[in-house]
Enzyme design. Structure first.
Site, PDB file in Angstrom:
ATOM      1  N   HIS A 160       0.953  -1.072   0.028  1.00  0.00           N
ATOM      2  CA  HIS A 160       0.084   0.234   0.074  1.00  0.00           C
ATOM      3  C   HIS A 160       0.657   1.079  -0.048  1.00  0.00           C
ATOM      4  O   HIS A 160       2.022   1.231   0.122  1.00  0.00           O
ATOM      5  CB  HIS A 160      -0.984   0.235   0.946  1.00  0.00           C
ATOM      6  CG  HIS A 160      -1.944  -0.918   1.248  1.00  0.00           C
ATOM      7  ND1 HIS A 160      -1.945  -2.341   1.508  1.00  0.00           N
ATOM      8  CD2 HIS A 160      -3.444  -0.612   0.652  1.00  0.00           C
ATOM      9  CE1 HIS A 160      -3.052  -2.818   1.348  1.00  0.00           C
ATOM     10  NE2 HIS A 160      -4.018  -2.149   0.759  1.00  0.00           N
ATOM     11  N   LYS A 164      -0.457   4.706   4.656  1.00  0.00           N
ATOM     12  CA  LYS A 164      -1.218   3.842   5.492  1.00  0.00           C
ATOM     13  C   LYS A 164      -0.531   3.456   6.757  1.00  0.00           C
ATOM     14  O   LYS A 164       0.636   3.023   6.965  1.00  0.00           O
ATOM     15  CB  LYS A 164      -1.324   2.287   4.607  1.00  0.00           C
ATOM     16  CG  LYS A 164      -2.355   1.384   5.087  1.00  0.00           C
ATOM     17  CD  LYS A 164      -2.607   0.138   4.237  1.00  0.00           C
ATOM     18  CE  LYS A 164      -3.622  -0.706   5.012  1.00  0.00           C
ATOM     19  NZ  LYS A 164      -5.078  -0.080   5.401  1.00  0.00           N
TER      20      LYS A 164
END
Length: 272
Positions: A160, A164
């Site tokens: 990600h 995140k």
């Protein structure tokens, strides 16, 4: 806009997902934005939610009064943080509305509070709201059931964007739970999330996780089932975060006609 449109509240309205949710609500027939909520002290309070999301004026000002919004609404779309989500769950239960939860990183205590709220609210919670990922979960469970732990090792890889804050991702854990169901085991007893130094040989039946963070990656997930001389890889790539918002709005519409309870996207999609 129709009087029968489902009235939805977006919480965390100024965030990336909040703005995406507002845009998707704006373009989806059968729903309308009732309120947009931000934390007290946010510099976005009073701003028009539509202008904030880049779709023009919608006549809905960003507010910091969630309960007032919930009691006049039919559903709330929540991709915030665990501490905020448990509070919104309590308020959704008081208002007896649909609570769609895409928040990840919840603790066991957080999960218990959210499930308790489902006695009065219709809670739909998933680590990922996309159709593709939920189908991937079904396929992972079937593959894990078909390929035995003796000779077949399961590893889950995810990547990600750099911002995140939780790991492994909610989607990776969703896939891990699917693999564990397929094997008839509890994920908590068999997951391996950290490998460093001299780890020794891999334990048979373990479900491993590998986490990568960087750039602007929206979401990449792969389930690798490795055997002797062959390997099966099941994967999903998210290229636009609107897939999660579309899934969340679809979940809210589905939840409108359900009884109070705790549901997942598998229920919404008829995959359970």
């Amino acid at each position: 806009m129709s009087e029968t449109d489902m009235r939805l509240v977006v919480v965390g309205a100024a965030g990336r997902m909040g703005q995406t949710l507002i845009r998707i609500v704006h373009e989806t027939p059968g729903v309308r934005l009732h309120a947009a909520i931000e934390r007290s002290g946010s510099p976005f309070l009073g701003r028009d939610a539509g202008e904030l999301a880049g779709v023009g004026q919608m006549g809905v000002a960003v507010s910091d009064k969630p309960l007032e919004a919930f009691v006049e609404a039919e559903g709330v779309l929540d991709f915030t943080a665990p501490s905020a989500t448990v509070e919104f769950a309590d308020l959704a239960a008081q208002a007896r509305i649909v609570h769609v939860v895409g928040t990840t990183g919840c603790s066991a205590d957080d999960e218990a509070r959210i499930r308790a709220a489902a006695r009065h609210a219709r809670v739909i919670k998933s680590g990922n709201m996309s159709l593709g990922v939920n189908l991937l979960g079904v396929l992972t469970e079937k593959a894990a059931r078909a390929l035995p732990a003796q000779g077949w090792d399961i590893e889950i890889l995810e990547m990600h964007h750099r911002h995140k804050v939780d790991a492994p991702s909610g989607t990776a854990l969703l896939l891990g739970e699917a693999a564990a169901r397929g094997r008839g085991i509890k994920l908590a007893d068999h997951s391996v999330r950290v490998r460093d130094g001299h780890t020794g040989a891999r334990v048979e039946g373990a479900i491993g996780f590998a986490t990568l963070r960087g750039g602007s990656v929206i979401g990449e997930h792969s389930v690798v089932i490795a055997g002797e001389g062959e390997m099966v890889t099941l994967s999903h790539s998210a290229t636009d975060r609107s897939i999660f918002a579309r899934g969340a709005v679809s979940a809210a519409i589905w939840g409108r006609s359900q009884k109070p309870g705790f549901y997942s996207m598998l229920d919404v999609l008829g995959l359970d």
